[in-house]
Design a protein around this motif. Sequence first.
Motif, PDB file in Angstrom:
ATOM      1  N   THR A   1       0.821  -1.208   0.000  1.00 41.51           N
ATOM      2  CA  THR A   1       0.000   0.000   0.000  1.00 41.51           C
ATOM      3  C   THR A   1       0.853   1.254   0.000  1.00 41.51           C
ATOM      4  N   SER A   2       1.794   1.328   0.937  1.00 48.25           N
ATOM      5  CA  SER A   2       2.608   2.548   1.024  1.00 48.25           C
ATOM      6  C   SER A   2       3.441   2.740  -0.228  1.00 48.25           C
ATOM      7  N   LEU A   3       3.957   1.642  -0.762  1.00 46.76           N
ATOM      8  CA  LEU A   3       4.803   1.757  -1.951  1.00 46.76           C
ATOM      9  C   LEU A   3       3.976   2.256  -3.137  1.00 46.76           C
ATOM     10  N   ASN A   4       2.765   1.702  -3.272  1.00 41.69           N
ATOM     11  CA  ASN A   4       1.920   2.149  -4.378  1.00 41.69           C
ATOM     12  C   ASN A   4       1.555   3.617  -4.237  1.00 41.69           C
ATOM     13  N   GLN A   5       1.344   4.069  -2.986  1.00 40.21           N
ATOM     14  CA  GLN A   5       0.913   5.444  -2.793  1.00 40.21           C
ATOM     15  C   GLN A   5       2.055   6.434  -2.936  1.00 40.21           C
ATOM     16  N   SER A   6       3.212   6.096  -2.347  1.00 34.38           N
ATOM     17  CA  SER A   6       4.293   7.080  -2.348  1.00 34.38           C
ATOM     18  C   SER A   6       5.253   6.881  -3.517  1.00 34.38           C
ATOM     19  N   GLY A   7       5.344   5.657  -4.013  1.00 32.58           N
ATOM     20  CA  GLY A   7       6.219   5.392  -5.146  1.00 32.58           C
ATOM     21  C   GLY A   7       7.693   5.289  -4.806  1.00 32.58           C
ATOM     22  N   HIS A   8       8.039   5.362  -3.525  1.00 32.19           N
ATOM     23  CA  HIS A   8       9.459   5.295  -3.153  1.00 32.19           C
ATOM     24  C   HIS A   8       9.898   3.833  -3.046  1.00 32.19           C
ATOM     25  N   ALA A   9      10.002   3.188  -4.209  1.00 29.76           N
ATOM     26  CA  ALA A   9      10.229   1.738  -4.213  1.00 29.76           C
ATOM     27  C   ALA A   9      11.521   1.361  -3.512  1.00 29.76           C
TER      28      ALA A   9
END
Lengths: 449, 399
Positions: B357-365
């Motif tokens: 979830t957080s990765l999809n939202q913030s994009g900071h892979a």
Amino acid sequence: MAELTHTDAVFTPKPSQPPPPNTVGVVGWLRKNLFGGPFDSVMTIIGAGLLAYFAYGLFQYTIVNAVWEADSYRECLDVTQGAGACWAGVDKWMNNYLYGRYPDAEQWRVNLGGIILAVWLAPFWFEKVTQKIAVGVSAVLTYPFLAGALFLGGDNGLFMQAMSSVALTLFAAVWLNVAACYSGRRSLGAVLVQVTGFAGKDDRLYKWVYLAAFAVGFVVAFIFQSTWNLAPVQTTNWGGLFLTLVISGIGISTALPSGVILALGRRSKMPVIRVFCTAFIELFRSVPLITILFMAVTMMPLFLPVTLNPDKLVLVIVAVCIFAAAYMAEIVRGGLQAINTGQYEAARAVGLNYWKMMTLIVMPQALKLMIPNIVGNFIGLLKDTTLVSIIGLYDILLMVRASGQDPKWLGMHTEPMLFAAFVFFVICFAMSKYSQHLERTIGGGYGRR
Amino acid sequence: MAVLEKGSPHRASRSLSEWLHDERVRSVLYQAIVAIVVIAVARYLFINTSENLQARGMSAGFDFLSTGAGFSIAWSVLPYTAGDSYFHVYLVGIGNTLMVAFVAIICTTLLGFLVGIMRLSKNWLIAQVASWYVEILRNTPLLLQILFWFLAVFSLLPRPNKSLSLLDLFYLNNRGLYIPAPVPGDGFNITLIAVLVAVGATYAQAVWARKRHFDTGQRFPAFWTGLGILFGLPLLVFLVTGAPLTFDYPALKGFNFLGGASVPPAFCALLLALVIYHSAYMAEAVRAGIMSVSHGQTEAAYSLGLRPGMTLRLVIIPQAMRAVVPPMISNWMNVVKNSSLAIAIGYPDLVAVYMQTSLNQSGHAIEIVAMVMLFYMSVSLSISMALNYYNKIVQLKER
């Protein structure tokens, strides 16, 4: 004194009495193994009761109350009221469980690919065949290209064409070798040398014979495969058990060689190499596979040039291979550590260099010792391959979930999962039994450790 | 008398090929090549990454950690409200992961010991049942088992108003498992302190009993005394301070339960699947460990006159533990790692809330993947350090 010496008394033992009837036969077995005491008896009765209850329930659900013909899950439920399995739905979805969304008309290619692999590896189990290692190495190195060309179809460029021609040539060579061995010759090479009339000449010329034969085979194979006109099938359409086997197959076949290299690197005396190998192994062993898969699909595209635009399946396969290699490395290292230092020293003492010592003396012993662990790792890898469903590849597990969300078969979860569990159980159980067989036949060959 | 050192007799006059065949030169050369290749690949990846990030208009760095995450989390051990920072999400995810892993580790160890001992039972039926339990569970994927428990068991449970209940205290329905929640009153802290004291006292008396046994040969029932202290003292303090603990019981209000504590079905399914799956591996470890103690040990103990119970406790188990504990601990590590499969059934563990979830939202892979890996690595490194320490203690002391 004299009377005693020439006595006629001969010792004749009485015939021994039969064992008590309650210690032999069925009764004896029952008393020994099931009713050895009050506690044992109670346990047996409770265990048998529970077992009978579950077996009866399973039998009722899967056979007696099951529905084999229906057009929707609703119909099934109307008949069974939920007390029986709806195999009709599994049957309707079966094609998807096995092949995913691979077009029906092209599925023969998948089957053919499987058959080729089986036929290629079959000589392993033929007693007279020589050079079995060449069989294995040729299959591992070139079969993936042939299979890739077959499964993908379409035009994949000259490299893939060349490599699949090499694969076809080697495949033919493997079976010609089988024919040669069974017609009393030593190997295919010997036959080639004889036929071309080089027998008895300088040994060093032989390799040119082999090379020429290979070149002829290659040209024939290249012409043969350039007549293929296979419809392209995108990897996004690959799925089901087929995809599971593709991913785990590649993972399994690369795991051992890369694991061996990593393990040797970790035990190397060169600090730079040792540090890199150790870091690689520890990093990828200590994180769950799912994080490696996420890394592959989210982070890897950032690492690579935009123009490359790699296929998701390729990224996933790379991730699975990395994961498998790290685990295999530790198993191989365990095997290397179990080998007596004397073996290393003896190999050095007879003048073998590092690679000869490893390939001829140490590795064969270490790998034999580790057969149960290696196969266990393969089984684990096959099971872990199901994780690709989490990142959206339509392997057998995601197909199973999809079938339960199909409007016609809405809510059908248990039956497909039982089917998938059965498939995995059969494959994994067979593998583990085969590894036990291997362990008995070649594992303990030297008797001494 | 000149002692020829390998490969270095006349450094000045050697040809290039001689020089290349020197093992030490080669070693340096190989390492240099490997180092250069690794650095080149790293540099290549770095350049690509910065280009890619630039193209997407993103910046690398951990600044995003303090910004608010706009999503809510279905269930968490640590308190969380939508809008808390991403770093807080990270901690919440870790909390949820550790929660399920911790409970699973305890249960799977107990169940694994039970099944392992059952497999060694002289009773044929029991041994067969246990061995098929192990075979079936080990040869099917864990993810499949998790999905089975979730989709085919916990999702098919009745609605809250038709809950399954145990003693009217525990309720199980398709919204989860509801249990009474303890509510500590005034002075409950004293009981907690008593627990700490009891743990210390138990340890001290165990050390004392061991020393006395070694010095005088007399045995002291340290186990039962310890058990008494461990439970008796806190209970006594608890009662003396007036039992300052009440329970908040779950009760059906309208369409749902209120009060008590609850865990979602995904938690139950995940826990059950992890416990059952790993108990099969644990059982194998236990069985292999006990089998590794040779029968001669039992015979020797009998010939010294030890009773069967004492033989088991003093001779077999201590030796078996040496072989059981290492695979057991690596099994625990697998439980922690495999709890990440929670994502498949929507239990909000670290991977689900942070890596998805957080990765999809913030994009900071890169940052997020690195942080998640860091967590799992530190868990596994600390576990393997504990394991090494244990191995050092129990290693056979050979003279």
